[in-house]
Write a protein that holds these residues in place. Sequence first.
Motif, PDB file in Angstrom:
ATOM      1  N   TYR A  34       0.830  -1.197   0.000  1.00 40.64           N
ATOM      2  CA  TYR A  34       0.000   0.000   0.000  1.00 40.64           C
ATOM      3  C   TYR A  34       0.873   1.258   0.000  1.00 40.64           C
ATOM      4  O   TYR A  34       1.915   1.296   0.649  1.00 40.64           O
ATOM      5  CB  TYR A  34      -0.891   0.045   1.245  1.00 40.64           C
ATOM      6  N   TYR A  36       0.249   5.307   1.025  1.00 33.68           N
ATOM      7  CA  TYR A  36      -0.634   6.299   1.617  1.00 33.68           C
ATOM      8  C   TYR A  36       0.053   7.658   1.580  1.00 33.68           C
ATOM      9  O   TYR A  36       1.279   7.748   1.591  1.00 33.68           O
ATOM     10  CB  TYR A  36      -0.918   5.981   3.087  1.00 33.68           C
ATOM     11  N   GLN A  38      -0.128  11.277   3.875  1.00 30.97           N
ATOM     12  CA  GLN A  38      -0.632  11.902   5.092  1.00 30.97           C
ATOM     13  C   GLN A  38      -0.318  13.384   4.999  1.00 30.97           C
ATOM     14  O   GLN A  38       0.836  13.776   4.898  1.00 30.97           O
ATOM     15  CB  GLN A  38       0.015  11.293   6.327  1.00 30.97           C
ATOM     16  N   PHE A  88       3.565  13.575   3.622  1.00 27.88           N
ATOM     17  CA  PHE A  88       4.307  12.473   4.221  1.00 27.88           C
ATOM     18  C   PHE A  88       3.781  11.196   3.578  1.00 27.88           C
ATOM     19  O   PHE A  88       2.604  10.872   3.703  1.00 27.88           O
ATOM     20  CB  PHE A  88       4.078  12.485   5.734  1.00 27.88           C
ATOM     21  N   LEU A  90       3.667   7.198   3.091  1.00 25.50           N
ATOM     22  CA  LEU A  90       3.867   5.983   3.869  1.00 25.50           C
ATOM     23  C   LEU A  90       3.585   4.759   3.026  1.00 25.50           C
ATOM     24  O   LEU A  90       2.560   4.678   2.339  1.00 25.50           O
ATOM     25  CB  LEU A  90       2.935   5.978   5.083  1.00 25.50           C
ATOM     26  N   ARG A  94       0.916  -5.957   4.187  1.00 21.33           N
ATOM     27  CA  ARG A  94       0.073  -6.868   4.961  1.00 21.33           C
ATOM     28  C   ARG A  94       0.251  -8.260   4.376  1.00 21.33           C
ATOM     29  O   ARG A  94       0.199  -8.432   3.157  1.00 21.33           O
ATOM     30  CB  ARG A  94      -1.400  -6.451   4.889  1.00 21.33           C
ATOM     31  N   GLU A 100      -3.691  -7.045   9.967  1.00 26.20           N
ATOM     32  CA  GLU A 100      -3.152  -5.717  10.206  1.00 26.20           C
ATOM     33  C   GLU A 100      -2.069  -5.372   9.200  1.00 26.20           C
ATOM     34  O   GLU A 100      -1.470  -6.250   8.572  1.00 26.20           O
ATOM     35  CB  GLU A 100      -2.577  -5.624  11.627  1.00 26.20           C
ATOM     36  N   GLN A 101      -1.848  -4.049   9.072  1.00 25.51           N
ATOM     37  CA  GLN A 101      -0.795  -3.552   8.191  1.00 25.51           C
ATOM     38  C   GLN A 101       0.410  -3.119   9.019  1.00 25.51           C
ATOM     39  O   GLN A 101       0.274  -2.715  10.175  1.00 25.51           O
ATOM     40  CB  GLN A 101      -1.311  -2.349   7.382  1.00 25.51           C
ATOM     41  N   PHE A 103       3.751  -0.530   8.737  1.00 28.55           N
ATOM     42  CA  PHE A 103       4.141   0.660   8.001  1.00 28.55           C
ATOM     43  C   PHE A 103       5.648   0.885   8.004  1.00 28.55           C
ATOM     44  O   PHE A 103       6.342   0.561   8.977  1.00 28.55           O
ATOM     45  CB  PHE A 103       3.463   1.895   8.601  1.00 28.55           C
ATOM     46  N   GLY A 104       6.112   1.478   6.913  1.00 24.29           N
ATOM     47  CA  GLY A 104       7.489   1.922   6.844  1.00 24.29           C
ATOM     48  C   GLY A 104       7.663   3.235   7.574  1.00 24.29           C
ATOM     49  O   GLY A 104       6.694   3.823   8.069  1.00 24.29           O
ATOM     50  N   PRO A 105       8.908   3.737   7.609  1.00 21.60           N
ATOM     51  CA  PRO A 105       9.203   4.966   8.351  1.00 21.60           C
ATOM     52  C   PRO A 105       8.721   6.240   7.669  1.00 21.60           C
ATOM     53  O   PRO A 105       8.682   7.297   8.294  1.00 21.60           O
ATOM     54  CB  PRO A 105      10.724   4.949   8.470  1.00 21.60           C
ATOM     55  N   ARG A 108       9.223  12.218   3.797  1.00 19.74           N
ATOM     56  CA  ARG A 108       8.688  13.582   3.848  1.00 19.74           C
ATOM     57  C   ARG A 108       9.047  14.281   2.551  1.00 19.74           C
ATOM     58  O   ARG A 108      10.215  14.535   2.283  1.00 19.74           O
ATOM     59  CB  ARG A 108       9.292  14.347   5.027  1.00 19.74           C
TER      60      ARG A 108
END
Lengths: 112, 116
Positions: A34, A36, A38, A88, A90, A94, A100-101, A103-105, A108
Motif C-alpha cells: 500500500y 498512503y 498523510q 508524508f 507511507l 500486509r 493488520e498492516q 508501516f514503513g518509516p 517527507r
Amino acid sequence: SQTIHQWPATLVQPVGSPLSLECTVEGTSNPNLYWYRQAAGRGLQLLFYSVGIGQISSEVPQNLSASRPQDRQFILSSKKLLLSDSGFYLCAWRAAASYEQYFGPGTRLTVT
Amino acid sequence: AQSVAQPEDQVNVAEGNPLTVKCTYSVSGNPYLFWYVQYPNRGLQFLLKYITGDNLVKGSYGFEAEFNKSQTSFHLKKPSALVSDSALYFCAVRDIRGAGAGKSTFGDGTTLTVKP
C-alpha cells in the motif's frame, strides 16, 4: 522477522520535476502493498494498493502512479510534481492471510 | 462503503489517570477494526485488532479496546496513562466482504497528550 524500508527519508523537489519513492519489504513473500499520503500530520489517504507483481489499484485519480516490478518492491512515481503533492508518504504491507498492516518509516516530500 | 470517525481531535489526560480515545465506524457487513499509533515523523505502529470473538481485545503497551456492535464503536482505553503514551492515534476499519475487502479506511486521528 519482517522489515519494511522506505527511501529517501526526506526529499525537496521543485515543481515540475519527476519523483520516485521506493519501498521494499524483507522476510515475507507475496505481501499486499500500500501507498498512503498523510497531509499535515492527520488522516491517511490511500493512494495505491497491490496484491501481486504488476497488479496495481488506484484509489484516487491524480498526478501519481505506482508500480510493483518485484514481489517485495513498490515504487511511487510522478512525471511532474505539483505543489499539492507535498506530504508524508507511507508505504505499508500486509500478509495476505493476515489482517493488520505494517508501516514503513515514511518519506517527507516537500515540493517547492 | 466503509467509514470511521474519531470525534475528538485532541484528548488530554494526567499521568496515572485512565484514558479513552473514541472511535465509531460504519460498514455494510461485519468489521475488522484496528488501532495504530504514530509518533512524530514516524510511520504508524499496529496496537491491536478486533476480528471476532471476545469484545474486549488487548494489545501492545497495556492498551485495550472494546468492540460494541450495537453502538458501532471501538474505543481505545488504558487504565493508567504514561507521558510516553503521548502520540497520534488512528482507528481503522475494514469490511470483511464487498468492495472494501482488503483495504482499510483510517480515521483522521486523535492527538493524545499525557501531562505529568
